[in-house]
Design a protein around this motif. Sequence first.
Motif, short mmCIF file in Angstrom:
data_model
loop_
_atom_site.label_atom_id
_atom_site.label_comp_id
_atom_site.label_asym_id
_atom_site.label_seq_id
_atom_site.Cartn_x
_atom_site.Cartn_y
_atom_site.Cartn_z
N GLY A 269 0.75 -1.16 0.08
CA GLY A 269 0.11 0.07 -0.13
C GLY A 269 0.88 1.30 -0.05
O GLY A 269 0.25 2.51 0.07
N HIS A 270 2.08 1.05 -0.29
CA HIS A 270 3.29 2.68 -0.32
C HIS A 270 3.96 2.31 -1.73
O HIS A 270 3.94 1.29 -2.28
CB HIS A 270 3.84 2.52 1.10
CG HIS A 270 4.81 1.60 1.13
ND1 HIS A 270 4.66 0.44 2.09
CD2 HIS A 270 5.87 1.55 0.57
CE1 HIS A 270 5.93 -0.23 1.80
NE2 HIS A 270 6.61 0.24 0.99
N ARG B 147 12.91 7.65 4.59
CA ARG B 147 12.55 7.86 5.81
C ARG B 147 10.93 7.83 6.18
O ARG B 147 10.73 7.84 7.53
CB ARG B 147 12.98 9.53 5.96
CG ARG B 147 14.63 9.63 5.75
CD ARG B 147 15.20 10.96 6.15
NE ARG B 147 16.28 11.01 5.74
CZ ARG B 147 17.68 10.57 6.48
NH1 ARG B 147 17.09 9.90 7.41
NH2 ARG B 147 18.77 10.85 5.78
N ALA B 148 10.26 7.96 5.36
CA ALA B 148 8.98 7.85 5.40
C ALA B 148 8.05 7.16 4.15
O ALA B 148 8.75 7.49 3.17
CB ALA B 148 8.10 9.21 5.79
N SER B 149 6.90 6.77 4.45
CA SER B 149 6.17 6.12 3.42
C SER B 149 5.26 7.13 2.54
O SER B 149 4.90 7.93 3.17
CB SER B 149 5.27 5.10 3.78
OG SER B 149 5.97 4.17 4.21
N LEU C 277 4.82 14.57 -4.52
CA LEU C 277 6.30 14.80 -3.85
C LEU C 277 7.03 16.15 -4.57
O LEU C 277 6.87 16.55 -5.70
CB LEU C 277 7.15 13.66 -4.05
CG LEU C 277 6.77 12.32 -3.68
CD1 LEU C 277 7.78 11.14 -3.62
CD2 LEU C 277 6.13 12.50 -2.05
N ASP C 278 7.75 16.86 -3.62
CA ASP C 278 8.44 17.98 -4.27
C ASP C 278 9.98 17.21 -4.25
O ASP C 278 10.45 16.67 -3.09
CB ASP C 278 8.59 18.93 -3.09
CG ASP C 278 7.19 19.73 -3.22
OD1 ASP C 278 6.75 19.94 -4.30
OD2 ASP C 278 7.01 20.25 -2.16
N ALA C 279 10.47 17.17 -5.23
CA ALA C 279 11.77 16.74 -5.31
C ALA C 279 12.92 17.77 -5.65
O ALA C 279 12.91 18.65 -6.35
CB ALA C 279 12.17 15.74 -6.59
N GLY C 280 13.90 17.86 -4.58
CA GLY C 280 15.05 18.98 -4.64
C GLY C 280 16.06 18.45 -5.24
O GLY C 280 16.42 17.24 -4.92
N LEU C 281 16.92 19.09 -6.03
CA LEU C 281 18.09 18.86 -6.86
C LEU C 281 19.22 19.58 -6.44
O LEU C 281 19.13 20.93 -6.50
CB LEU C 281 17.90 18.53 -8.44
CG LEU C 281 19.07 18.15 -9.18
CD1 LEU C 281 19.52 16.86 -8.93
CD2 LEU C 281 18.57 18.25 -10.47
N ILE D 91 10.91 12.40 2.82
CA ILE D 91 10.35 11.26 2.64
C ILE D 91 11.71 10.23 2.27
O ILE D 91 11.83 9.02 2.77
CB ILE D 91 9.48 11.09 1.36
CG1 ILE D 91 8.19 11.99 1.65
CG2 ILE D 91 9.03 9.59 0.79
CD1 ILE D 91 7.64 11.61 2.97
N ALA D 92 12.49 10.78 1.42
CA ALA D 92 13.69 10.00 1.09
C ALA D 92 14.66 10.89 0.63
O ALA D 92 14.52 12.08 0.08
CB ALA D 92 13.53 9.02 -0.16
#
Length: 144
Positions: free
Chosen positions: A31-32, A74-76, A83-87, A110-111
Amino acid sequence: MSEQSKGGCVREQYRHWQRIPTRWADNDVYGHVNNVVHYAFMDTVINTWLIDAGLDIHEGAEIGLCVESHCNYRASVSFPDTLDAGLRIGRLGRSSVRYEVGFLLDDTVIAEGHFVHVFVDRTTRKPVEIPAALRTRMEGLVVA
């Protein structure tokens, strides 16, 4: 909440942001969003940025090959989260670059992961210098 998990602090550590919607197919039987999807998200953020920076991924003389990747979860999250993805770039070498990506949902980390690309000649697959124009753009993503 630790400093690392406060979105405001983390957001300042990245130079480029991209929104990534999860898809129904990204969820696994638990479920994730499955762990392997995070790697595809990293690849998407990096290559979207490279294309926008002028790298010709289809016919250019140089291409970036992934030689290392890693992700800490770090979280599901699950569909329909976005999601916001930072680069950012943690290391910029002559022919290689270490991209670092952080994923946030609202203000929760999240990761966090990284990809190392080595730039090679498309035909010979031998390492080459990162093209000057691309290097200049990359310098804007470098963090101390």
